[in-house]
Design an enzyme around this catalytic site. Structure first.
Site, short mmCIF file in Angstrom:
data_model
loop_
_atom_site.label_atom_id
_atom_site.label_comp_id
_atom_site.label_asym_id
_atom_site.label_seq_id
_atom_site.Cartn_x
_atom_site.Cartn_y
_atom_site.Cartn_z
N CYS A 1 40.32 16.82 -1.75
CA CYS A 1 41.53 16.88 -2.79
C CYS A 1 41.54 18.47 -3.20
O CYS A 1 40.48 18.78 -3.60
CB CYS A 1 41.25 16.36 -3.95
N MET B 1 35.25 16.25 -4.32
CA MET B 1 36.05 15.36 -4.07
C MET B 1 36.44 15.58 -2.43
O MET B 1 37.47 16.09 -2.06
CB MET B 1 37.41 15.15 -4.86
N HIS C 1 46.05 14.13 -7.77
CA HIS C 1 45.22 14.50 -6.68
C HIS C 1 46.10 14.96 -5.47
O HIS C 1 47.24 14.36 -5.34
CB HIS C 1 44.52 13.20 -6.24
N HIS D 1 40.28 19.39 -6.71
CA HIS D 1 39.17 18.90 -7.08
C HIS D 1 38.05 19.05 -5.93
O HIS D 1 36.98 18.52 -6.12
CB HIS D 1 39.21 17.53 -7.50
#
Length: 832
Positions: free
Chosen positions: A817, A825, A759, A820
């Site tokens: 992130c 996210m 991440h 993502h």
């Protein structure tokens, strides 16, 4: 999604190679266009397994991975189907769950890594389309966009299947995918959504007729071709007639014809078999989707029961503080005894083992602390109990947890009101202040849920009434207390009715009314019989007035429980009025309140849950007679036994009211195990299964998420979690937990990798306070640099690592992130 990307996809689809008819090849599955295989999408493992003399391929691990992609294609179509049925919220949640499951499918032969290895373009486009299916499509209520993104996502996987597993296997998988898709029409019809069922079946028919697999199956198995096409047309017709039984019968006929035809298309029986079990996995996901449409899962009722325990232990602390230690200790013991025999007991243990153990340990500590008269230890025990119950409720109730938190707030604010009446103004103010803090911390997502439901409601609750109530308690202003107490109660109740369904509102109301019954018992024990009776009368009037649909829902769900509920609530009032001990009858009423919650939740999902059970039972019956049954048994007896056991457990879960999502997940893992066993690749299984015969599982999904990559962290990315971190944010597969964090200036926050792929923690350039220095893992000085750096492997936080930052500039910092972001996210840190 920008137009240039769309143009590239359209151009690529138009240029795809033809040639499926008569030679067992496949094309652009979702678009109906054939697909061009580029140098990038040619897999070395695919080439290596080809037989140059015959053009056929031996079944290999590639076929098992490609089959798992088919299960994901089915999930994407399920999300779209829910959207077509008008349940866009559930569809969006399913899309996000699919994204998270894909991210967690790590390992050399996992669906995630194999897609990236097979084609970086297909991988990137699949993830982007899946993210936009959720956000720009379903969450935005744009069904046209949702259909477009679902098509793109499916096409990416279909292209990768062809590149990885070869044309024959991909052709078989395409036909199986169409067979699984038509079953979506059956579950929609079972839920009464006939228009969505017809649209879904028409879509399958259009995809089939435009696809190269149409001519291929006509050549390879004319009977399967005619049966499949005729059955899909029959589904369209039956859906138009609103005949759910006929839709189901014809959809099953189409599914079985697609499966039969797939064996004729494939050049390796085991490869078709791997796709077959993936299609059965898809049927398991269909059942889960259908069950989700029928109302809240039984797990929500378990969470509501746990909410009552939160109120009960607070009451025990109240009595202990007033010197009634015997009754307080009895109440703590009674909570333990009740939990041991409760339906929520096993559910909490399965959902969150740590929370289960922490709750029980906290109850034991509470009893000891009360007996010892140790007020500090009592406070610590209650805090530990509450913290573990919050974790358990979050695990069980999921997106509905905020409704239960609002009910808990109402119960605790009612306690504060009673403490104020008894002259404990400081205690009342402190209780309200504590709830304000929990609200600000977004405990169980209550802050975000209230604000997103209604900005006006949020303002009235927090800024006007909750703040006003704290001041009124502290100042001893009776008139203001009355005004703001009614305000917080009405706004929280209004939130529940706006945000929840009748079933979820009823569960929350059941918890609230049960808590009020125990409040009456506390006041009775303190000699306040008049107030005890007034509380019960108020609760009865609230219920009789409807309580957000609770009254009518209970009467409709179970008349005998409804009658017992009213009788027991009346008995509490009578006991208070006659000077009797209220606590025993309050416990009896609690039993009926809990029963009412389970009755309503069960009734709300009853018909759909039963229909979901029928899907899984039919899947079992199909398997028992299917060609793949013997294939699995011969290939790996343990895989065969695990697959059957998974089906049996799933059926039992639907019949007994267990956790449907967990059962579907377990069955999906068993199906994947069977798929790898069919192609003699159990040792490559990318799952950490505790199964006999798997040698501890495959490559595992819980190991080093970095996979030995060349990704780098950069400044402030460290091993482990620093001891001096004031706050820790877990980075799950596609979410930060907590997503929204409030800290003090000078506090240090550590983001630690807990699941999924690597991440990043990257601030939005325009989402940080004026005067704040840009921050991101990797030490970049701008958002553009952070995004660019990620592309070159910088700024990654991997398994066992944390990104650490100390915040000095006050205000709200928004971050995300990078890999993502499309899956949602994102997070915030508010510095005070």
């Amino acid at each position: 999604m920008n137009s240039s990307r769309r143009g590239v996809l359209a151009t690529g689809a138009a240029a795809l190679a033809t040639g499926l008819a008569g030679c067992n090849t496949t094309g652009g599955a979702e678009t109906g266009e054939p697909t061009e295989t580029t140098a990038e999408t040619s897999s070395p493992s695919a080439d290596a397994s080809s037989d140059g003399a015959t053009g056929t391929r031996a079944a290999s691990v590639d076929a098992a991975v490609a089959a798992e992609w088919n299960a994901m294609r089915a999930r994407v179509r399920d999300a779209l189907a829910l959207g077509l049925a008008g349940d866009t919220g559930t569809g969006a949640a399913l899309a996000q769950h699919t994204f998270a499951r894909f991210e967690a499918a790590s390992g050399e032969y996992g669906a995630h890594e194999m897609l990236e290895e097979t084609s970086e373009t297909n991988y990137a486009e699949f993830e982007e389309a899946l993210g936009e299916l959720r956000t720009a499509g379903l969450q935005a209520g744009d069904l046209g966009r949702a259909r477009e993104e679902a098509t793109i996502a499916g096409t990416q996987l279909a292209e990768a299947q062809r590149a990885l597993a070869g044309e024959a296997t991909a052709g078989a998988l395409e036909l199986q995918s169409l067979g699984a898709s038509v079953q979506d029409a059956a579950f929609l019809a079972a839920a009464g959504n006939f228009e969505a069922a017809r649209t879904t079946a028409e879509d399958v028919l259009g995809r089939f007729e435009a696809s190269a697999v149409h001519d291929a199956i006509e050549s390879a198995d004319a009977d399967a071709y005619e049966t499949f096409e005729g059955a899909v047309e029959a589904v369209v017709s039956a859906a138009g007639d609103e005949d759910a039984e006929a839709v189901g019968t014809s959809a099953t006929e189409a599914f079985e014809a697609a499966i039969d035809g797939s064996y004729a298309l494939a050049d390796a029986e085991a490869a078709a078999g791997a796709g077959h079990v993936a299609a059965l996995q898809a049927r398991g996901w269909d059942a889960a989707a259908l069950a989700s449409m029928g109302g809240p899962p039984t797990a929500f009722a378990h969470a509501a029961a746990l909410t009552i325990y939160r109120a009960r232990v607070s009451d025990a602390r109240w009595l202990a503080a007033r010197g009634r230690t015997d009754r307080a200790a009895t109440m703590a013991s009674d909570v333990f005894a009740h939990f041991e025999g409760a339906r929520a007991h096993e559910a909490l243990e399965e959902a969150d083992g740590d929370a289960y153990e922490g709750f029980e340990a906290g109850l034991a500590d509470l009893r000891s602390a009360i007996e010892d008269g140790d007020s500090s230890a009592i406070d610590e025990a209650v805090a530990a109990i509450d913290s573990n119950l919050v974790s358990g409720i979050d695990a069980l109730a999921g997106p509905n947890a905020a409704l239960l938190e609002a009910a808990f707030f109402r119960a605790r604010l009612a306690d504060a009101r009673e403490r104020y009446r008894l002259g404990q103004t400081d205690v009342a103010a402190s209780t309200a202040e504590g709830l304000f803090g929990r609200f600000e911390e977004n405990e169980l997502d209550v802050h975000e849920s209230v604000e997103s439901t209604s900005e006006e409601l949020y303002t009235r609750f927090e800024e006007e009434h909750l703040s006003g109530l704290i001041d009124a308690f502290a100042n001893g202003d009776d008139a203001a207390v009355d005004t703001h107490y009614e305000g917080v109660q009405s706004t929280l109740f209004e939130f529940g009715t706006m945000a929840g369904s009748t079933a979820t509102v009823s569960g929350a109301e059941g918890a609230y009314v049960a808590a009020r019954g125990f409040d009456a018992a506390v006041l009775d024990a303190l000699g306040e019989d008049g107030r005890a009776q007034a509380i019960v009368r108020g609760a009865f009037e609230h219920f009789e007035a409807g309580a957000g649909g609770y009254h009518e829902a209970l009467e409709a769900a179970d008349e005998s429980t409804y009658e017992a509920f009213e009788e027991r609530l009346g008995a509490v009032s009578t006991a208070a009025g006659d000077g009797e001990d209220v606590y025993p009858v309050a416990k009896q009423f609690d039993a009926e309140a809990v029963a009412s919650i389970y009755a309503i939740v069960g009734s709300a999902g009853g018909s759909h849950t039963r229909a979901a059970g029928t899907i899984v039972q039919d899947t079992f019956a199909h398997f028992e007679e299917a060609r793949v049954h013997e294939l699995i048994e011969e290939a790996d007896h343990n895989a065969y036994g695990t697959f059957e056991a998974g089906l049996e457990a799933y059926i039992a879960t639907l019949q007994e009211g267990g956790d449907v999502t967990a059962a579907a997940e377990s069955f999906a893992r068993a199906a994947q195990y069977a798929g790898f066993a069919l192609v003699d690749s159990v040792e490559e299984l990318p799952l950490d299964l505790d199964l006999a015969g798997t040698a501890g599982g495959g490559s595992g999904s819980d190991g080093d998420a970095s996979g030995g990559s060349d990704l780098r962290g950069g400044p402030n990315v460290v091993d482990g979690v620093p001891d001096d971190a004031d706050h820790v944010v877990d980075m799950n597969a596609v979410a930060y937990d907590p997503a929204d964090l409030t800290v003090s200036a000078g506090d240090t926050v550590a983001w630690t990798h807990t699941a999924g792929e690597p991440h990043s923690v990257s601030a939005y350039q325009d989402g940080i306070p004026d005067g704040a220095t840009y921050w991101a893992s990797g030490g970049f000085d701008s958002e553009e640099a952070a995004r660019s750096g990620w592309e070159s492997g910088q700024g990654a936080v991997q398994s066992g690592q944390s990104y650490v930052r100390t915040f000095e500039t006050t205000g709200t910092h928004e971050y995300f992130c990078i890999p993502h972001e499309a899956a949602g996210m994102v997070g915030t840190v508010t510095v005070e």
